[in-house]
Design a protein around this motif. Structure first.
Motif, PDB file in Angstrom:
ATOM      1  N   TYR A 187       2.795  -3.987 -16.645  1.00 45.01           N
ATOM      2  CA  TYR A 187       3.132  -5.400 -16.424  1.00 45.01           C
ATOM      3  C   TYR A 187       4.191  -5.544 -15.337  1.00 45.01           C
ATOM      4  CZ  TYR A 187       5.290  -9.935 -17.155  1.00 45.01           C
ATOM      5  OH  TYR A 187       5.834 -11.191 -16.952  1.00 45.01           O
ATOM      6  N   ASP A 188       5.274  -4.802 -15.437  1.00 50.50           N
ATOM      7  CA  ASP A 188       6.362  -4.905 -14.455  1.00 50.50           C
ATOM      8  C   ASP A 188       5.881  -4.515 -13.060  1.00 50.50           C
ATOM      9  OD1 ASP A 188       8.150  -5.749 -16.387  1.00 50.50           O
ATOM     10  OD2 ASP A 188       9.042  -3.770 -16.699  1.00 50.50           O
ATOM     11  N   PHE A 189       5.028  -3.500 -12.990  1.00 54.76           N
ATOM     12  CA  PHE A 189       4.504  -3.072 -11.695  1.00 54.76           C
ATOM     13  C   PHE A 189       3.640  -4.168 -11.073  1.00 54.76           C
ATOM     14  CE2 PHE A 189       1.312  -0.968  -9.018  1.00 54.76           C
ATOM     15  CZ  PHE A 189       2.133  -0.232  -8.177  1.00 54.76           C
ATOM     16  N   ASN A 190       2.791  -4.794 -11.886  1.00 52.54           N
ATOM     17  CA  ASN A 190       1.949  -5.874 -11.374  1.00 52.54           C
ATOM     18  C   ASN A 190       2.786  -7.032 -10.861  1.00 52.54           C
ATOM     19  OD1 ASN A 190      -0.360  -4.464 -11.915  1.00 52.54           O
ATOM     20  ND2 ASN A 190      -0.984  -5.693 -13.676  1.00 52.54           N
ATOM     21  N   VAL A 191       3.828  -7.388 -11.581  1.00 50.69           N
ATOM     22  CA  VAL A 191       4.708  -8.466 -11.121  1.00 50.69           C
ATOM     23  C   VAL A 191       5.310  -8.100  -9.770  1.00 50.69           C
ATOM     24  CG1 VAL A 191       6.887  -9.672 -11.558  1.00 50.69           C
ATOM     25  CG2 VAL A 191       5.229  -9.387 -13.408  1.00 50.69           C
ATOM     26  N   GLU A 192       5.762  -6.866  -9.635  1.00 51.73           N
ATOM     27  CA  GLU A 192       6.372  -6.415  -8.381  1.00 51.73           C
ATOM     28  C   GLU A 192       5.397  -6.518  -7.215  1.00 51.73           C
ATOM     29  OE1 GLU A 192       7.836  -2.223  -6.325  1.00 51.73           O
ATOM     30  OE2 GLU A 192       7.593  -2.332  -8.506  1.00 51.73           O
ATOM     31  N   ILE A 193       4.149  -6.060  -7.416  1.00 54.93           N
ATOM     32  CA  ILE A 193       3.173  -6.037  -6.340  1.00 54.93           C
ATOM     33  C   ILE A 193       2.653  -7.443  -6.035  1.00 54.93           C
ATOM     34  CG2 ILE A 193       0.896  -5.201  -5.637  1.00 54.93           C
ATOM     35  CD1 ILE A 193       3.003  -3.053  -5.541  1.00 54.93           C
ATOM     36  N   MET A 194       2.449  -8.239  -7.080  1.00 53.10           N
ATOM     37  CA  MET A 194       1.851  -9.563  -6.910  1.00 53.10           C
ATOM     38  C   MET A 194       2.833 -10.604  -6.377  1.00 53.10           C
ATOM     39  SD  MET A 194      -0.351  -9.915 -10.426  1.00 53.10           S
ATOM     40  CE  MET A 194      -1.888  -9.028 -10.708  1.00 53.10           C
ATOM     41  N   ARG A 195       4.106 -10.432  -6.646  1.00 55.51           N
ATOM     42  CA  ARG A 195       5.070 -11.456  -6.260  1.00 55.51           C
ATOM     43  C   ARG A 195       5.147 -11.582  -4.741  1.00 55.51           C
ATOM     44  NH1 ARG A 195       9.231 -13.311  -9.260  1.00 55.51           N
ATOM     45  NH2 ARG A 195       9.272 -11.413 -10.568  1.00 55.51           N
ATOM     46  N   GLY A 196       5.008 -12.791  -4.242  1.00 51.47           N
ATOM     47  CA  GLY A 196       5.112 -13.031  -2.807  1.00 51.47           C
ATOM     48  C   GLY A 196       6.567 -13.084  -2.371  1.00 51.47           C
TER      49      GLY A 196
ATOM     50  N   GLY B 127       4.685  -5.405   7.801  1.00 56.01           N
ATOM     51  CA  GLY B 127       4.395  -4.746   6.532  1.00 56.01           C
ATOM     52  C   GLY B 127       3.965  -5.678   5.422  1.00 56.01           C
ATOM     53  N   LEU B 128       3.829  -6.967   5.710  1.00 56.62           N
ATOM     54  CA  LEU B 128       3.551  -7.951   4.663  1.00 56.62           C
ATOM     55  C   LEU B 128       2.255  -8.702   4.951  1.00 56.62           C
ATOM     56  CD1 LEU B 128       7.203  -9.228   4.128  1.00 56.62           C
ATOM     57  CD2 LEU B 128       5.912  -7.625   2.694  1.00 56.62           C
ATOM     58  N   GLU B 129       2.019  -9.758   4.173  1.00 57.21           N
ATOM     59  CA  GLU B 129       0.737 -10.436   4.199  1.00 57.21           C
ATOM     60  C   GLU B 129       0.919 -11.941   4.371  1.00 57.21           C
ATOM     61  OE1 GLU B 129      -1.259  -9.397   0.575  1.00 57.21           O
ATOM     62  OE2 GLU B 129      -0.827  -7.259   0.792  1.00 57.21           O
ATOM     63  N   ALA B 130      -0.214 -12.594   4.589  1.00 51.63           N
ATOM     64  CA  ALA B 130      -0.197 -14.047   4.733  1.00 51.63           C
ATOM     65  C   ALA B 130       0.367 -14.718   3.487  1.00 51.63           C
ATOM     66  CB  ALA B 130      -1.603 -14.564   5.028  1.00 51.63           C
ATOM     67  N   ASP B 131       0.115 -14.136   2.311  1.00 52.55           N
ATOM     68  CA  ASP B 131       0.623 -14.743   1.084  1.00 52.55           C
ATOM     69  C   ASP B 131       2.146 -14.776   1.061  1.00 52.55           C
ATOM     70  OD1 ASP B 131       0.118 -15.883  -1.589  1.00 52.55           O
ATOM     71  OD2 ASP B 131       1.085 -14.056  -2.308  1.00 52.55           O
ATOM     72  N   ASP B 132       2.797 -13.823   1.710  1.00 54.26           N
ATOM     73  CA  ASP B 132       4.258 -13.839   1.789  1.00 54.26           C
ATOM     74  C   ASP B 132       4.740 -14.986   2.673  1.00 54.26           C
ATOM     75  OD1 ASP B 132       4.896 -11.309   0.286  1.00 54.26           O
ATOM     76  OD2 ASP B 132       3.627 -10.476   1.852  1.00 54.26           O
ATOM     77  N   VAL B 133       3.970 -15.294   3.714  1.00 52.43           N
ATOM     78  CA  VAL B 133       4.292 -16.457   4.545  1.00 52.43           C
ATOM     79  C   VAL B 133       4.130 -17.740   3.724  1.00 52.43           C
ATOM     80  CG1 VAL B 133       3.676 -17.751   6.631  1.00 52.43           C
ATOM     81  CG2 VAL B 133       3.626 -15.240   6.641  1.00 52.43           C
TER      82      VAL B 133
ATOM     83  N   ALA C 269       0.829  -1.205   0.000  1.00 53.85           N
ATOM     84  CA  ALA C 269       0.000   0.000   0.000  1.00 53.85           C
ATOM     85  C   ALA C 269       0.862   1.254   0.000  1.00 53.85           C
ATOM     86  CB  ALA C 269      -0.937  -0.001   1.196  1.00 53.85           C
ATOM     87  N   GLU C 270       2.029   1.198   0.634  1.00 53.76           N
ATOM     88  CA  GLU C 270       2.948   2.339   0.589  1.00 53.76           C
ATOM     89  C   GLU C 270       3.455   2.556  -0.832  1.00 53.76           C
ATOM     90  OE1 GLU C 270       6.013   1.592   3.388  1.00 53.76           O
ATOM     91  OE2 GLU C 270       4.702   1.690   5.142  1.00 53.76           O
ATOM     92  N   ARG C 271       3.708   1.467  -1.508  1.00 52.94           N
ATOM     93  CA  ARG C 271       4.183   1.544  -2.896  1.00 52.94           C
ATOM     94  C   ARG C 271       3.062   1.945  -3.854  1.00 52.94           C
ATOM     95  NH1 ARG C 271       5.908   2.178  -7.243  1.00 52.94           N
ATOM     96  NH2 ARG C 271       7.285   0.865  -8.507  1.00 52.94           N
ATOM     97  N   TYR C 272       1.837   1.507  -3.532  1.00 54.11           N
ATOM     98  CA  TYR C 272       0.683   1.713  -4.405  1.00 54.11           C
ATOM     99  C   TYR C 272      -0.526   2.017  -3.520  1.00 54.11           C
ATOM    100  CZ  TYR C 272      -2.943   0.385  -7.868  1.00 54.11           C
ATOM    101  OH  TYR C 272      -4.031   0.363  -8.711  1.00 54.11           O
TER     102      TYR C 272
END
Length: 342
Positions: free
Chosen positions: A267-276, A114-120, A74-77
């Motif tokens: 595309y590159d932004f989505n990869v950055e945000i979506m990548r766990g 600062g992260l989410e369950a998906d990162d775990v 959210a800080e990034r976007y």
């Protein structure tokens, strides 16, 4: 190395997604705990967890939690997930109580700053593969599909409970979306994700994204042809693939979309945000698991009884004692679920 089915199994549970499911499925019940607080989401989450544990019989378990105070995404976007309806206060309260609830039971939960369950989940999949283990991610969120591999499956908890939850493997994912598991992140970045308020590349939908990846092999090759050759190789290859499938040609439309202003950046932004994040320290050493220890069952029966009793459901307490503490209970096999995914 042992065959995949013979390797130990690490279960990664996306706790917030189960809480959301429990809330929306049971909000009408008005279930309260013995302190008079809303408990239907916690109750629903625990029921699902017990069913999953019975079904998969993992060797270790880790629960992922969102940091509800801060978000690097959210800080990034700032518009991240902005399209979602505000959470009901009762759900917010139970989301906030979930870390303490899991800890009180003695279950191993990770809430990365600062992260989410998906990162775990992503880190659990990475840790399992590096340790020669398998991993199954239990979630209702399709973001986890990006972590599917020969080592990692996703038990998607949608409707109908554990009995109807599909266990997604690379083959099943390919059947669903027409893309290899290793390319799901690229596919999602092209398509976008409305639930996270992430637009895709304009002019690229699910079908054209899958076709593009099948023809190009990966997006690195596609972008190279688009940026160096204006898509001269990609355009006819897409049209040939369409003709082979009896579809209308899309080569010109897809290449036009990829060459449009901002397409590569989106595309590159989505990869950055979506990548766990797959490098978190989960506090697990899969080479030296021992009881008692993080992520290992059985749990202390007195703790389990005390915590689950507070939800004011004797049947759930018996089920929790049987599964989490491996204690025989008076109701025998009541509440058990026959293994479906092992």
């Amino acid at each position: 190395m042992p065959a995949p089915a013979d390797r130990p199994l690490l279960l990664a549970v996306d706790a917030p997604s189960l809480l959301h499911r429990g809330h929306h499925a049971h909000v009408g019940s008005g279930r309260l705990d013995r302190g008079g607080r809303p408990a239907w989401a916690l109750h629903g989450m625990l029921r699902l967890i017990l069913q999953v544990l019975e079904d998969l019989t993992p060797d270790a378990v880790v629960f992922g939690l969102d940091d509800r105070r801060a978000s690097v995404r959210a800080e990034r976007y700032p518009a991240y997930k902005a399209g979602r309806k505000p959470k009901e206060p009762e759900l917010v309260e139970q989301l906030d109580r979930a870390p303490g609830f899991l800890a009180a039971l003695g279950l191993h939960a990770v809430q990365p700053e600062g992260l989410e369950a998906d990162d775990v989940s992503a880190s659990a999949a990475s840790l399992a593969e590096a340790s020669g283990w398998r991993c199954t991610i239990a979630t209702s969120d399709r973001d986890a599909f990006a972590h599917i591999s020969e080592h990692t499956s996703v038990l998607r908890l949608i409707t109908g409970g554990i009995a109807s939850a599909p266990l997604l493997t690379p083959a099943r994912l390919h059947t669903m979306y027409g893309v290899p598991a290793a390319q799901y992140l690229e596919y999602a970045a092209l398509r976008g994700d409305a639930s996270d308020n992430l637009p895709g590349v304009a002019g690229i939908g699910e079908k054209s994204a899958a076709l593009l990846l099948a023809v190009a092999g990966d997006m690195a090759a596609a972008w190279t042809d688009v940026e160096l050759n204006a898509g001269d190789a990609l355009r006819p290859a897409l049209d040939d693939a369409c003709e082979a499938e009896g579809r209308s040609r899309v080569g010109r439309r897809v290449v036009t979309a990829l060459t449009s202003e901002g397409a590569r950046e989106r595309y590159d932004f989505n990869v950055e945000i979506m990548r766990g994040r797959d490098d978190l320290d989960l506090g697990l050493d899969l080479s030296r698991l021992q009881h008692p220890g993080p992520g290992v069952l059985p749990l202390d029966p007195d703790r389990v009884r005390r915590v689950v009793d507070h939800l004011d459901d004797p049947t759930l307490t018996d089920h929790a004692l049987r599964v989490l503490a491996r204690q025989p209970t008076g109701d025998g096999a009541a509440g058990a679920v026959a293994p479906a995914h092992r």
